[in-house]
Write an enzyme that holds these catalytic residues in place. Structure first.
Site, PDB file in Angstrom:
ATOM      1  N   SER A  20      -3.748  83.865  15.277  1.00  0.00           N
ATOM      2  CA  SER A  20      -2.888  82.703  15.046  1.00  0.00           C
ATOM      3  C   SER A  20      -1.649  83.065  14.233  1.00  0.00           C
ATOM      4  O   SER A  20      -1.723  83.853  13.285  1.00  0.00           O
ATOM      5  CB  SER A  20      -3.653  81.621  14.272  1.00  0.00           C
ATOM      6  OG  SER A  20      -4.748  81.133  15.009  1.00  0.00           O
ATOM      7  N   ILE A  21      -0.530  82.462  14.570  1.00  0.00           N
ATOM      8  CA  ILE A  21       0.692  82.621  13.788  1.00  0.00           C
ATOM      9  C   ILE A  21       0.434  82.159  12.349  1.00  0.00           C
ATOM     10  O   ILE A  21       0.853  82.819  11.390  1.00  0.00           O
ATOM     11  CB  ILE A  21       1.852  81.835  14.438  1.00  0.00           C
ATOM     12  CG1 ILE A  21       2.301  82.561  15.724  1.00  0.00           C
ATOM     13  CG2 ILE A  21       3.017  81.675  13.467  1.00  0.00           C
ATOM     14  CD1 ILE A  21       3.312  81.777  16.562  1.00  0.00           C
ATOM     15  N   VAL A  66      -4.732  65.643  12.408  1.00  0.00           N
ATOM     16  CA  VAL A  66      -3.405  65.167  11.990  1.00  0.00           C
ATOM     17  C   VAL A  66      -3.002  63.856  12.663  1.00  0.00           C
ATOM     18  O   VAL A  66      -2.002  63.260  12.283  1.00  0.00           O
ATOM     19  CB  VAL A  66      -2.289  66.226  12.219  1.00  0.00           C
ATOM     20  CG1 VAL A  66      -2.489  67.433  11.319  1.00  0.00           C
ATOM     21  CG2 VAL A  66      -2.197  66.640  13.694  1.00  0.00           C
ATOM     22  N   TYR A 159       7.537  74.036  29.918  1.00  0.00           N
ATOM     23  CA  TYR A 159       7.288  73.678  28.517  1.00  0.00           C
ATOM     24  C   TYR A 159       7.265  72.145  28.379  1.00  0.00           C
ATOM     25  O   TYR A 159       6.573  71.590  27.536  1.00  0.00           O
ATOM     26  CB  TYR A 159       8.319  74.328  27.594  1.00  0.00           C
ATOM     27  CG  TYR A 159       7.901  74.372  26.141  1.00  0.00           C
ATOM     28  CD1 TYR A 159       6.756  75.063  25.744  1.00  0.00           C
ATOM     29  CD2 TYR A 159       8.655  73.733  25.156  1.00  0.00           C
ATOM     30  CE1 TYR A 159       6.374  75.103  24.411  1.00  0.00           C
ATOM     31  CE2 TYR A 159       8.283  73.778  23.823  1.00  0.00           C
ATOM     32  CZ  TYR A 159       7.138  74.468  23.457  1.00  0.00           C
ATOM     33  OH  TYR A 159       6.766  74.503  22.134  1.00  0.00           O
ATOM     34  N   LYS A 166       9.120  69.320  20.364  1.00  0.00           N
ATOM     35  CA  LYS A 166       9.819  70.252  19.453  1.00  0.00           C
ATOM     36  C   LYS A 166      11.208  69.728  19.096  1.00  0.00           C
ATOM     37  O   LYS A 166      11.671  69.936  17.960  1.00  0.00           O
ATOM     38  CB  LYS A 166       9.907  71.653  20.057  1.00  0.00           C
ATOM     39  CG  LYS A 166       8.573  72.399  20.150  1.00  0.00           C
ATOM     40  CD  LYS A 166       7.862  72.562  18.812  1.00  0.00           C
ATOM     41  CE  LYS A 166       6.686  73.542  18.928  1.00  0.00           C
ATOM     42  NZ  LYS A 166       5.853  73.554  17.685  1.00  0.00           N
ATOM     43  N   ARG A 196       1.454  86.131  21.802  1.00  0.00           N
ATOM     44  CA  ARG A 196       0.113  86.045  22.409  1.00  0.00           C
ATOM     45  C   ARG A 196      -0.915  85.504  21.426  1.00  0.00           C
ATOM     46  O   ARG A 196      -1.525  86.268  20.675  1.00  0.00           O
ATOM     47  CB  ARG A 196      -0.339  87.425  22.887  1.00  0.00           C
ATOM     48  CG  ARG A 196       0.020  87.706  24.319  1.00  0.00           C
ATOM     49  CD  ARG A 196      -0.456  89.074  24.728  1.00  0.00           C
ATOM     50  NE  ARG A 196       0.386  89.542  25.820  1.00  0.00           N
ATOM     51  CZ  ARG A 196      -0.029  89.655  27.081  1.00  0.00           C
ATOM     52  NH1 ARG A 196      -1.273  89.391  27.391  1.00  0.00           N
ATOM     53  NH2 ARG A 196       0.803  90.050  28.023  1.00  0.00           N
ATOM     54  N   THR A 197      -1.123  84.207  21.444  1.00  0.00           N
ATOM     55  CA  THR A 197      -2.136  83.584  20.586  1.00  0.00           C
ATOM     56  C   THR A 197      -3.145  82.884  21.492  1.00  0.00           C
ATOM     57  O   THR A 197      -3.017  82.908  22.710  1.00  0.00           O
ATOM     58  CB  THR A 197      -1.503  82.549  19.650  1.00  0.00           C
ATOM     59  OG1 THR A 197      -0.950  81.490  20.438  1.00  0.00           O
ATOM     60  CG2 THR A 197      -0.400  83.150  18.779  1.00  0.00           C
ATOM     61  N   LEU A 198      -4.121  82.227  20.870  1.00  0.00           N
ATOM     62  CA  LEU A 198      -5.108  81.450  21.629  1.00  0.00           C
ATOM     63  C   LEU A 198      -4.393  80.412  22.494  1.00  0.00           C
ATOM     64  O   LEU A 198      -4.710  80.233  23.671  1.00  0.00           O
ATOM     65  CB  LEU A 198      -6.072  80.768  20.650  1.00  0.00           C
ATOM     66  CG  LEU A 198      -7.243  79.985  21.243  1.00  0.00           C
ATOM     67  CD1 LEU A 198      -8.179  80.915  22.014  1.00  0.00           C
ATOM     68  CD2 LEU A 198      -8.015  79.271  20.138  1.00  0.00           C
TER      69      LEU A 198
HETATM   70  O1  0WE Z   1       4.499  75.769  21.594  1.00  0.00           O
HETATM   71  C1  0WE Z   1       3.965  76.569  22.337  1.00  0.00           C
HETATM   72  C2  0WE Z   1       2.604  76.251  22.944  1.00  0.00           C
HETATM   73  C3  0WE Z   1       1.890  75.126  22.256  1.00  0.00           C
HETATM   74  C4  0WE Z   1       0.732  74.577  23.049  1.00  0.00           C
HETATM   75  C5  0WE Z   1      -0.143  75.368  23.789  1.00  0.00           C
HETATM   76  C6  0WE Z   1      -1.194  74.786  24.482  1.00  0.00           C
HETATM   77  C7  0WE Z   1      -2.109  75.586  25.343  1.00  0.00           C
HETATM   78  C8  0WE Z   1      -3.474  74.939  25.466  1.00  0.00           C
HETATM   79  C9  0WE Z   1       0.530  73.219  23.024  1.00  0.00           C
HETATM   80  N1  0WE Z   1      -0.497  72.632  23.689  1.00  0.00           N
HETATM   81  C10 0WE Z   1      -1.349  73.402  24.400  1.00  0.00           C
HETATM   82  N2  0WE Z   1      -2.375  72.774  25.051  1.00  0.00           N
HETATM   83  C11 0WE Z   1      -3.390  73.454  25.629  1.00  0.00           C
HETATM   84  O2  0WE Z   1      -4.286  72.853  26.239  1.00  0.00           O
HETATM   85  N3  0WE Z   1       4.620  77.720  22.680  1.00  0.00           N
HETATM   86  C12 0WE Z   1       5.953  77.960  22.140  1.00  0.00           C
HETATM   87  C13 0WE Z   1       4.067  78.740  23.583  1.00  0.00           C
HETATM   88  C14 0WE Z   1       4.491  78.385  24.974  1.00  0.00           C
HETATM   89  O3  0WE Z   1       3.805  77.455  25.678  1.00  0.00           O
HETATM   90  C15 0WE Z   1       4.449  77.312  26.909  1.00  0.00           C
HETATM   91  C16 0WE Z   1       5.547  78.154  26.941  1.00  0.00           C
HETATM   92  C17 0WE Z   1       5.586  78.845  25.698  1.00  0.00           C
HETATM   93  C18 0WE Z   1       6.586  79.858  25.253  1.00  0.00           C
HETATM   94  C19 0WE Z   1       4.145  76.486  27.979  1.00  0.00           C
HETATM   95  C20 0WE Z   1       4.932  76.526  29.117  1.00  0.00           C
HETATM   96  C21 0WE Z   1       6.042  77.355  29.158  1.00  0.00           C
HETATM   97  C22 0WE Z   1       6.365  78.176  28.083  1.00  0.00           C
END
Ligand code: 0WE
Length: 259
Positions: A20-21, A66, A159, A166, A196-198
């Site tokens: 995790s970050i 939260v 995204y 965001k 690369r995180t969970l």
């Molecule tokens: O903010 C993020 C990802 C945050 C996130 C990730 C997940 C995966 C599992 C939020 N919600 C979920 N829900 C889940 O069920 N990032 C900056 C990483 C990220 O995520 C993307 C990206 C990038 C970069 C999704 C689509 C396209 C690019």
């Protein structure tokens, strides 16, 4: 142990595992002397967070949903009790959108999941900052760091609703900077490139995003959680005492490019 955070107390939200970050940030702070409390979300990750927190002698690990004002209020009461009514540092590394909304068309995002993503990923910064304010005021000030992404400023395919969340987070960070500046509390965001995180591993096309960063960013390499930890350590330190309301990009320069 000695370091720049000696005598500083912090709360870290958003650790899931060692990748995790939030953990990379916590490790930096703890290695330089900070005393840290942690929150986790859900029983599935409780053990992993307790083990990591134990490795840095954390005095408090507690669950935090939260989305609940009562839960946030309880967590900050526990933090106040653990830290003699004071708090210096807050790390907000929390986001969630439904997996099905991080693929396909943004146009199809339903109302309930739109608000859920903004609730967890953006409003949580506001509620945590509000709850932290009296504890930081008791210390004569404090510093808050949150995590953002370029997708909150530009359209990044898939995204989707997280980009809208965001954008809301970024604006919230700036308005909080104005309010909390009066109490000598700083708040800044780190805009990280893909790590690369969970969270990232369940995202289809993540290797493709890394390849794009390697090809198009000025430094031609992807970043890791430790790079974010180093940036957060700066923003949370006294070296950044006159830095608030800003975004620090840790993305190999990708954001500077137009092509
Ligand atoms: O903010 C993020 C990802 C945050 C996130 C990730 C997940 C995966 C599992 C939020 N919600 C979920 N829900 C889940 O069920 N990032 C900056 C990483 C990220 O995520 C993307 C990206 C990038 C970069 C999704 C689509 C396209 C690019």
């Amino acid at each position: 142990m000695t370091g720049v955070y000696e005598g500083k107390r912090g709360l870290v939200l958003g650790v899931a595992n060692k990748r995790s970050i939030a953990w990379a940030i916590a490790k930096r702070l703890a290695d330089a002397g900070a005393e840290l409390a942690f929150t986790y979300q859900g029983e599935r990750i409780e053990k992993s967070v307790r083990d990591l927190a134990g490795s840095v002698s954390s005095p408090l690990v507690t669950e935090c949903d939260v989305r609940s004002d009562e839960d946030v209020a309880r967590v900050f009461r526990e933090v106040g009790a653990a830290f003699d009514g004071g708090l210096d540092l807050l790390v907000h590394s929390v986001a969630f959108a439904a997996a099905e909304d991080l693929e396909g068309r943004f146009t199809d995002t339903p109302r309930d999941r739109f608000w859920m993503a903004l609730d967890v990923s953006a409003y949580s910064l506001v509620s945590c900052a509000r709850a932290a304010e009296p504890l930081m005021d008791a210390r004569g000030g404090g510093s808050i760091v949150t995590m953002t992404y370029l997708g909150g400023e530009r359209a990044v395919p898939h995204y989707n609703v997280m980009g809208v969340a965001k954008a809301t987070l970024n604006a919230s960070m700036r308005y909080l900077a104005w309010d909390l500046g009066q109490k000598n509390i700083r708040i800044n965001a780190i805009s990280a490139g893909p790590v690369r995180t969970l969270s990232a591993r369940s995202i289809a096309g993540f290797p493709t995003m890394e390849a794009i960063v390697e090809e198009r960013s000025p430094l031609h390499r992807h970043i890791d959680a430790d790079d974010v930890g180093a940036a957060a350590a700066y923003l949370l330190s006294d070296d950044a005492r006159n830095v608030t309301g800003t975004t620090l990009y840790v993305d190999s320069g990708y954001h500077a490019m137009g092509m």
